[in-house]
Motif scaffolding. Sequence first.
Motif, PDB file in Angstrom:
ATOM      1  N   VAL A 106       0.868  -1.174   0.000  1.00  0.00           N
ATOM      2  CA  VAL A 106       0.000   0.000   0.000  1.00  0.00           C
ATOM      3  C   VAL A 106       0.912   1.233   0.000  1.00  0.00           C
ATOM      4  CG1 VAL A 106      -1.683   1.355   1.337  1.00  0.00           C
ATOM      5  CG2 VAL A 106      -1.888  -1.146   1.196  1.00  0.00           C
ATOM      6  N   VAL A 107       0.646   2.160  -0.922  1.00  0.00           N
ATOM      7  CA  VAL A 107       1.506   3.339  -1.048  1.00  0.00           C
ATOM      8  C   VAL A 107       1.281   4.286   0.133  1.00  0.00           C
ATOM      9  CG1 VAL A 107       2.055   5.351  -2.468  1.00  0.00           C
ATOM     10  CG2 VAL A 107       1.510   3.168  -3.566  1.00  0.00           C
ATOM     11  N   LEU A 108       2.392   4.621   0.820  1.00  0.00           N
ATOM     12  CA  LEU A 108       2.307   5.528   1.968  1.00  0.00           C
ATOM     13  C   LEU A 108       2.740   6.940   1.582  1.00  0.00           C
ATOM     14  CD1 LEU A 108       3.950   3.169   4.643  1.00  0.00           C
ATOM     15  CD2 LEU A 108       1.515   3.464   4.142  1.00  0.00           C
ATOM     16  N   ASP A 109       3.648   7.033   0.609  1.00  0.00           N
ATOM     17  CA  ASP A 109       4.135   8.340   0.157  1.00  0.00           C
ATOM     18  C   ASP A 109       4.558   8.188  -1.305  1.00  0.00           C
ATOM     19  OD1 ASP A 109       5.565  10.658  -0.454  1.00  0.00           O
ATOM     20  OD2 ASP A 109       6.363  10.850   1.578  1.00  0.00           O
ATOM     21  N   ARG A 110       3.877   8.893  -2.204  1.00  0.00           N
ATOM     22  CA  ARG A 110       4.165   8.737  -3.638  1.00  0.00           C
ATOM     23  C   ARG A 110       5.495   9.367  -4.034  1.00  0.00           C
ATOM     24  NH1 ARG A 110       1.374  11.025  -7.332  1.00  0.00           N
ATOM     25  NH2 ARG A 110       1.954   9.524  -8.918  1.00  0.00           N
ATOM     26  N   ARG A 111       6.099  10.138  -3.113  1.00  0.00           N
ATOM     27  CA  ARG A 111       7.360  10.818  -3.460  1.00  0.00           C
ATOM     28  C   ARG A 111       8.490  10.446  -2.514  1.00  0.00           C
ATOM     29  NH1 ARG A 111       3.157  14.571  -3.834  1.00  0.00           N
ATOM     30  NH2 ARG A 111       2.684  15.066  -5.999  1.00  0.00           N
ATOM     31  N   ALA A 112       8.279   9.408  -1.728  1.00  0.00           N
ATOM     32  CA  ALA A 112       9.300   8.975  -0.764  1.00  0.00           C
ATOM     33  C   ALA A 112       9.873  10.178  -0.013  1.00  0.00           C
ATOM     34  CB  ALA A 112      10.412   8.202  -1.471  1.00  0.00           C
ATOM     35  N   GLY A 113       8.978  11.004   0.534  1.00  0.00           N
ATOM     36  CA  GLY A 113       9.402  12.179   1.300  1.00  0.00           C
ATOM     37  C   GLY A 113      10.219  13.148   0.457  1.00  0.00           C
ATOM     38  N   ARG A 114       9.906  13.226  -0.835  1.00  0.00           N
ATOM     39  CA  ARG A 114      10.681  14.052  -1.775  1.00  0.00           C
ATOM     40  C   ARG A 114      12.178  13.831  -1.562  1.00  0.00           C
ATOM     41  NH1 ARG A 114       7.930  17.551  -5.065  1.00  0.00           N
ATOM     42  NH2 ARG A 114       5.807  17.982  -4.443  1.00  0.00           N
ATOM     43  N   ILE A 115      12.554  12.584  -1.693  1.00  0.00           N
ATOM     44  CA  ILE A 115      13.940  12.154  -1.513  1.00  0.00           C
ATOM     45  C   ILE A 115      14.914  13.072  -2.269  1.00  0.00           C
ATOM     46  CG2 ILE A 115      13.654  10.505  -3.440  1.00  0.00           C
ATOM     47  CD1 ILE A 115      15.601   8.657  -1.939  1.00  0.00           C
ATOM     48  N   ALA A 116      16.065  13.330  -1.654  1.00  0.00           N
ATOM     49  CA  ALA A 116      17.059  14.212  -2.290  1.00  0.00           C
ATOM     50  C   ALA A 116      17.591  13.558  -3.560  1.00  0.00           C
ATOM     51  CB  ALA A 116      18.208  14.472  -1.325  1.00  0.00           C
ATOM     52  N   THR A 117      17.891  14.386  -4.549  1.00  0.00           N
ATOM     53  CA  THR A 117      18.365  13.893  -5.839  1.00  0.00           C
ATOM     54  C   THR A 117      19.622  13.026  -5.684  1.00  0.00           C
ATOM     55  OG1 THR A 117      17.458  15.883  -6.846  1.00  0.00           O
ATOM     56  CG2 THR A 117      19.043  14.648  -8.167  1.00  0.00           C
ATOM     57  N   GLU A 118      20.524  13.410  -4.770  1.00  0.00           N
ATOM     58  CA  GLU A 118      21.790  12.660  -4.592  1.00  0.00           C
ATOM     59  C   GLU A 118      21.492  11.243  -4.097  1.00  0.00           C
ATOM     60  OE1 GLU A 118      21.262  15.719  -2.748  1.00  0.00           O
ATOM     61  OE2 GLU A 118      21.806  16.630  -4.675  1.00  0.00           O
ATOM     62  N   GLU A 119      20.538  11.122  -3.179  1.00  0.00           N
ATOM     63  CA  GLU A 119      20.182   9.796  -2.670  1.00  0.00           C
ATOM     64  C   GLU A 119      19.525   8.958  -3.756  1.00  0.00           C
ATOM     65  OE1 GLU A 119      19.211   9.603   1.953  1.00  0.00           O
ATOM     66  OE2 GLU A 119      17.979  11.092   0.919  1.00  0.00           O
ATOM     67  N   ARG A 212      18.273   2.086   4.404  1.00  0.00           N
ATOM     68  CA  ARG A 212      18.496   1.759   5.819  1.00  0.00           C
ATOM     69  C   ARG A 212      18.794   3.032   6.598  1.00  0.00           C
ATOM     70  NH1 ARG A 212      21.325  -3.192   4.383  1.00  0.00           N
ATOM     71  NH2 ARG A 212      23.308  -2.184   4.802  1.00  0.00           N
ATOM     72  N   ASN A 213      19.611   3.878   5.985  1.00  0.00           N
ATOM     73  CA  ASN A 213      19.954   5.154   6.599  1.00  0.00           C
ATOM     74  C   ASN A 213      18.721   6.060   6.734  1.00  0.00           C
ATOM     75  OD1 ASN A 213      21.857   7.080   7.614  1.00  0.00           O
ATOM     76  ND2 ASN A 213      21.587   8.177   5.671  1.00  0.00           N
ATOM     77  N   ARG A 214      17.871   6.064   5.707  1.00  0.00           N
ATOM     78  CA  ARG A 214      16.661   6.901   5.763  1.00  0.00           C
ATOM     79  C   ARG A 214      15.753   6.461   6.910  1.00  0.00           C
ATOM     80  NH1 ARG A 214      15.431  10.375   1.797  1.00  0.00           N
ATOM     81  NH2 ARG A 214      13.173  10.194   2.036  1.00  0.00           N
ATOM     82  N   ILE A 215      15.621   5.139   7.072  1.00  0.00           N
ATOM     83  CA  ILE A 215      14.768   4.633   8.150  1.00  0.00           C
ATOM     84  C   ILE A 215      15.343   5.052   9.509  1.00  0.00           C
ATOM     85  CG2 ILE A 215      13.908   2.525   9.278  1.00  0.00           C
ATOM     86  CD1 ILE A 215      13.786   1.298   6.391  1.00  0.00           C
ATOM     87  N   GLU A 216      16.677   4.924   9.647  1.00  0.00           N
ATOM     88  CA  GLU A 216      17.334   5.354  10.890  1.00  0.00           C
ATOM     89  C   GLU A 216      17.068   6.823  11.200  1.00  0.00           C
ATOM     90  OE1 GLU A 216      21.605   4.574  11.014  1.00  0.00           O
ATOM     91  OE2 GLU A 216      21.102   2.451  10.689  1.00  0.00           O
ATOM     92  N   GLN A 217      17.027   7.641  10.126  1.00  0.00           N
ATOM     93  CA  GLN A 217      16.808   9.087  10.310  1.00  0.00           C
ATOM     94  C   GLN A 217      15.326   9.425  10.460  1.00  0.00           C
ATOM     95  OE1 GLN A 217      19.523  11.290  10.256  1.00  0.00           O
ATOM     96  NE2 GLN A 217      20.795   9.453  10.080  1.00  0.00           N
ATOM     97  N   GLY A 218      14.488   8.392  10.432  1.00  0.00           N
ATOM     98  CA  GLY A 218      13.048   8.630  10.556  1.00  0.00           C
ATOM     99  C   GLY A 218      12.410   9.139   9.266  1.00  0.00           C
ATOM    100  N   GLU A 219      13.090   8.904   8.127  1.00  0.00           N
ATOM    101  CA  GLU A 219      12.536   9.351   6.840  1.00  0.00           C
ATOM    102  C   GLU A 219      11.930   8.160   6.096  1.00  0.00           C
ATOM    103  OE1 GLU A 219      15.343  12.990   5.403  1.00  0.00           O
ATOM    104  OE2 GLU A 219      16.274  11.050   5.598  1.00  0.00           O
ATOM    105  N   PRO A 220      10.921   8.403   5.261  1.00  0.00           N
ATOM    106  CA  PRO A 220      10.318   7.286   4.534  1.00  0.00           C
ATOM    107  C   PRO A 220      11.307   6.675   3.531  1.00  0.00           C
ATOM    108  CG  PRO A 220       9.407   9.380   3.783  1.00  0.00           C
ATOM    109  CD  PRO A 220      10.265   9.687   4.964  1.00  0.00           C
ATOM    110  N   PRO A 221      11.495   5.355   3.549  1.00  0.00           N
ATOM    111  CA  PRO A 221      12.410   4.739   2.585  1.00  0.00           C
ATOM    112  C   PRO A 221      11.820   4.769   1.174  1.00  0.00           C
ATOM    113  CG  PRO A 221      11.216   3.047   3.787  1.00  0.00           C
ATOM    114  CD  PRO A 221      10.833   4.361   4.411  1.00  0.00           C
ATOM    115  N   ALA A 222      12.696   4.917   0.180  1.00  0.00           N
ATOM    116  CA  ALA A 222      12.249   4.852  -1.221  1.00  0.00           C
ATOM    117  C   ALA A 222      12.304   3.388  -1.615  1.00  0.00           C
ATOM    118  CB  ALA A 222      13.165   5.702  -2.096  1.00  0.00           C
TER     119      ALA A 222
END
Length: 413
Positions: A106-119, A212-222
């Motif tokens: 189930v989609v929770l965020d269509r933009r993965a928290g607007r993930i940074a371009t570098e990531e 893994r790093n995003r989850i640690e930082q409390g950000e939605p994983p892509a």
Amino acid sequence: MKAILVIADGMADRPVKELDMKTPLEASHKPTLNQLAKTGVCGIIDPISPGRPPGSDTATLALLGYDALKVYSGRGALEALGLGVTVSKGDIAFRCNFATANKDLVVLDRRAGRIATEEAAKLAESLQKIRLEKPVRTSFLFKNTIQHRAVLVLRGPGWSTAISDSDPGEVGERVQEIRPLGKSRNAVLTAKVVNELSSEFRRVLENHPVNRNRIEQGEPPANIILCRGAGTVPQIEPLSKIYRINAACVGATALVKGVCKAAGMELIHVSGATGTFQTDYLAKAKMAAQALEQCDFVLLHVKAPDVASHDRNVRQKIEAIERIDNMLSHLLKNVDISSVCVAVTADHTTSVLTGRHEGDPVPIVIAGSNVRRDDVAEFGERSCAKGGLNRIRGLDLMPLLMNLIGKTRIFGA
Ligand code: ZN
Ligand code: ZN
């Protein structure tokens, strides 16, 4: 003679109550547009056909003189082309999002928290290493662009665009299995391959250090790639062949650049042109004037009015139009109007009230030494409807411009 076509994306609109039933264009301060209307010929354009709301891709195709109803072959490939990706005949391309989904897909965020371009770039690099042997050996290109956006190109031949999207388009919905639309063997195979590729993408993203790093930082994983808008490059004759002209495009929006690329136009990069509200208007005017020295035809595209309309922001839309007016005044100072035909229009109506593209016609003005001036003195949706061009279709504009600059051939003897 040369011509420049300025397209203010989504500039046309409907009457707005808080503007005393004027449209944002009618309510804005626009001395240059009015001056063009006074010295030119005006009219209104149905980009595709009366009442039919176009996308920027089909409308731009039409304004370049192509019959979009016949040649349009989906958005994905045009966007990829505009991003500088090579899409050949037989390839199909998708627009993709890095998104966040739960275990049940189930989609929770269509933009993965607007993930940074570098990531996103690091993730894309890993996805590109996937080798797909099942159900067939497949060569593909996966490229991230800005933030959560990406493109996927399957190298052809043998694919079909008659497949559904995996992107459900909304949060809270399940990621869709891609299905063939119809029974063609190619569509069945394409759906299978994209589904297989999507699950491989998921497998790689799941355990990726970036996530893994995003989850640690409390950000939605892509952790998922959503695909939509399967398309091929339209098979159209380049403008250079149809009118024997050199043509270039000054703009920042990938989709519009892709249409121009498909039409064989040169894409001119403007640093500061962003395709957003903060775009550098004057840099664009300067580049367009410079491009006119080398080219017979230049398309100058500005995205900002459409962005403001989708955001339903009346004030911002008026400001965008006023900045375009200012951009035009700089442009006119830098081109010789006695040898350059200047046309200004919108690709479609985008209503600040509905936030959507609508099927209403758009105003057009053409100024230049060869035009038959009319009595219209103001550039607006209603005033232009009284102009000498009357009401034309989008695909009529290019022949009109080419006629004015002496680039058309006689029909008959
Ligand atoms: Zn548009
Ligand atoms: Zn739009």
